[in-house]
Write a protein that holds these residues in place. Structure first.
Motif, mmCIF file in Angstrom:
data_model
loop_
_atom_site.group_PDB
_atom_site.id
_atom_site.type_symbol
_atom_site.label_atom_id
_atom_site.label_comp_id
_atom_site.label_asym_id
_atom_site.label_seq_id
_atom_site.Cartn_x
_atom_site.Cartn_y
_atom_site.Cartn_z
ATOM 1 N N LEU A 70 0.893 -1.132 -0.275
ATOM 2 C CA LEU A 70 0.005 0.064 -0.585
ATOM 3 C C LEU A 70 0.742 1.469 0.201
ATOM 4 N N ALA A 71 1.855 1.343 0.701
ATOM 5 C CA ALA A 71 2.753 2.334 1.127
ATOM 6 C C ALA A 71 3.312 2.460 -1.073
ATOM 7 N N ILE A 72 3.808 1.963 -1.592
ATOM 8 C CA ILE A 72 4.295 1.816 -2.463
ATOM 9 C C ILE A 72 2.863 2.751 -3.506
ATOM 10 N N ALA A 116 9.176 -0.830 9.269
ATOM 11 C CA ALA A 116 7.946 -1.242 8.597
ATOM 12 C C ALA A 116 7.195 0.335 9.489
ATOM 13 N N ILE A 117 8.269 0.704 10.107
ATOM 14 C CA ILE A 117 7.337 1.898 10.845
ATOM 15 C C ILE A 117 7.925 2.859 10.108
ATOM 16 N N ALA A 118 8.917 3.085 9.695
ATOM 17 C CA ALA A 118 8.716 4.277 8.829
ATOM 18 C C ALA A 118 7.827 3.740 6.905
ATOM 19 N N ILE A 119 7.333 2.685 6.788
ATOM 20 C CA ILE A 119 6.912 2.802 5.797
ATOM 21 C C ILE A 119 4.496 2.576 6.575
ATOM 22 N N ALA A 120 4.833 2.632 7.862
ATOM 23 C CA ALA A 120 3.267 2.996 8.147
ATOM 24 C C ALA A 120 3.151 4.051 7.887
ATOM 25 N N SER A 121 4.382 4.937 8.318
ATOM 26 C CA SER A 121 4.025 6.704 8.318
ATOM 27 C C SER A 121 3.229 7.291 7.200
ATOM 28 N N LYS A 126 -5.865 11.152 6.236
ATOM 29 C CA LYS A 126 -6.385 12.567 7.948
ATOM 30 C C LYS A 126 -5.934 12.550 8.795
ATOM 31 N N ASP A 127 -5.591 11.026 9.051
ATOM 32 C CA ASP A 127 -5.646 10.904 10.620
ATOM 33 C C ASP A 127 -5.116 9.874 10.445
ATOM 34 N N ALA A 128 -5.085 9.121 12.252
ATOM 35 C CA ALA A 128 -4.077 7.335 12.224
ATOM 36 C C ALA A 128 -5.214 6.579 11.952
ATOM 37 N N ARG A 129 -6.536 6.662 12.081
ATOM 38 C CA ARG A 129 -8.076 6.034 12.608
ATOM 39 C C ARG A 129 -8.411 5.906 11.402
ATOM 40 N N ASP A 130 -7.975 7.287 10.025
ATOM 41 C CA ASP A 130 -8.216 7.034 8.711
ATOM 42 C C ASP A 130 -7.112 6.300 8.304
ATOM 43 N N LYS A 131 -5.540 5.959 8.303
ATOM 44 C CA LYS A 131 -4.222 5.370 7.457
ATOM 45 C C LYS A 131 -4.909 3.957 7.595
ATOM 46 N N PHE A 132 -5.092 3.158 8.901
ATOM 47 C CA PHE A 132 -4.913 2.062 9.862
ATOM 48 C C PHE A 132 -6.612 2.026 9.313
ATOM 49 N N LEU A 186 3.096 5.094 14.605
ATOM 50 C CA LEU A 186 3.509 3.655 15.567
ATOM 51 C C LEU A 186 2.265 2.983 15.932
ATOM 52 N N ASP A 187 1.128 4.005 15.325
ATOM 53 C CA ASP A 187 -0.788 3.814 15.672
ATOM 54 C C ASP A 187 -0.768 2.317 14.734
ATOM 55 N N VAL A 188 -0.227 3.086 14.001
ATOM 56 C CA VAL A 188 -0.992 2.131 12.748
ATOM 57 C C VAL A 188 -0.305 0.865 12.666
ATOM 58 N N TYR A 189 1.176 0.640 12.816
ATOM 59 C CA TYR A 189 2.045 0.059 12.788
ATOM 60 C C TYR A 189 1.339 -1.062 14.084
ATOM 61 N N PHE A 190 1.373 -0.592 15.195
ATOM 62 C CA PHE A 190 0.797 -1.643 16.473
ATOM 63 C C PHE A 190 -0.661 -2.221 15.940
#
Length: 304
Positions: A70-72, A116-121, A126-132, A186-190
């Protein structure tokens, strides 16, 4: 095939006694140490399974291959790999050492925690919830399973005990690798590590990559180029610092997680999901690896 995997599961269960269930994240230590299951799904639509294949467990580091896709898609290959490398580290998956000592300061690859944390970023939203939510929806498409969700007990444990991951996140922010909000990344990653799956889920993601990014309906969700990148990084970096040895002994792209899962891709042939929560010293399923080695030898799966 069914007789073979029944026999191989039975043969490899005793290896579980030689390992330990992960206990540094609350709830993971409740797994049955002697569980072992496998699910295989093939390109021609056949499914085989044996052992504890229905057991639910959290995907953990196996999620890194899906977030990378997804990041790519969101940022392009060039940007992603300007922030994260493509080389194996030879270090444990949660090591901090090379972040500071390497010339580039960027994580060596997307399969270790820092990468993976860098990739999650890089996941858009628009925010952590939306990203996840975008990432979870993408997981559902790739695995063709709309029931996927987070195990919130594991997620809370990940977040409460994730101080080393936080240290990595803030170091990456200080070096300009993470450009957005560190806590959101970090929230997306966890949460991505806490998605609950079965061996069937893993096998279906493996089949998606075996088809070079196509779903069973023929939809091309990712480009064949992205599929090749992911499979190559699985071979070189996917099994932590045992990746080289497993490439020699098994010879197919594989990714493990400390929840006990192993996802393997046999390009053009099948996807394989394995569950065995008893881990070796590197963090890989000890019975699962032995089962995978036997299966590769019996079916001549190696791509090399």
């Amino acid at each position: 095939m069914q007789d073979l995997i029944d026999k191989l599961v039975k043969k490899n269960i005793p290896f579980s006694e030689k390992g330990k269930v992960a206990n540094y994240i609350p709830e993971l230590d409740k797994a049955n140490k002697n569980s072992l299951g496998i699910y295989i799904t093939t390109l021609d639509g056949k499914n085989y399974h044996s052992g504890d294949y229905k057991t639910k467990f959290t995907i953990q580091s196996i999620s890194k291959i899906v977030s990378l896709m997804l990041a790519i898609l969101d940022n392009g290959e060039k940007y992603v790999f300007s922030k994260v490398g493509m080389e194996p580290t030879g270090d444990p998956f949660n090591s901090i050492r090379k972040l500071e000592t390497s010339n580039t300061k960027k994580p060596y690859n997307p399969m270790i925690n820092a990468g993976a944390i860098a990739i999650a970023s890089m996941i858009k939203g628009k925010d952590a919830r939306d990203k996840f939510q975008r990432l979870l929806d993408f997981f559902k498409k790739v695995s063709e399973d709309d029931t996927l969700d987070v195990n919130y007990k594991i997620y809370c444990g990940e977040s409460e005990t994730g101080n080393r991951n936080r240290a990595m996140g803030y170091f990456l922010k200080s070096e300009g690798i993470i450009e957005g909000n560190v806590e959101e990344a970090l929230d997306v990653y966890f949460k991505q590590c806490s998605i609950e799956v079965t061996t069937e889920t893993l096998a279906k993601i493996g089949l998606f990559l075996a088809r070079n990014g196509k779903t069973s309906s023929g939809e091309q969700l990712i480009t064949p180029r992205i599929a090749v990148i992911v499979k190559t990084l699985m071979i070189t970096c996917g099994m932590y610092d045992s990746s080289g040895e497993i490439a020699v002994k098994v010879g197919v792209p594989s990714k493990s997680g400390v929840g006990g899962g192993i996802l393997s891709v046999v390009p053009g042939r099948m996807g394989i999901g394995i569950y065995g929560p008893s881990l070796d010293s590197k963090g890989n399923s000890i019975a699962g690896i032995n089962l995978l080695e036997d299966l590769s030898e019996q079916l001549n799966l190696s791509i090399f």
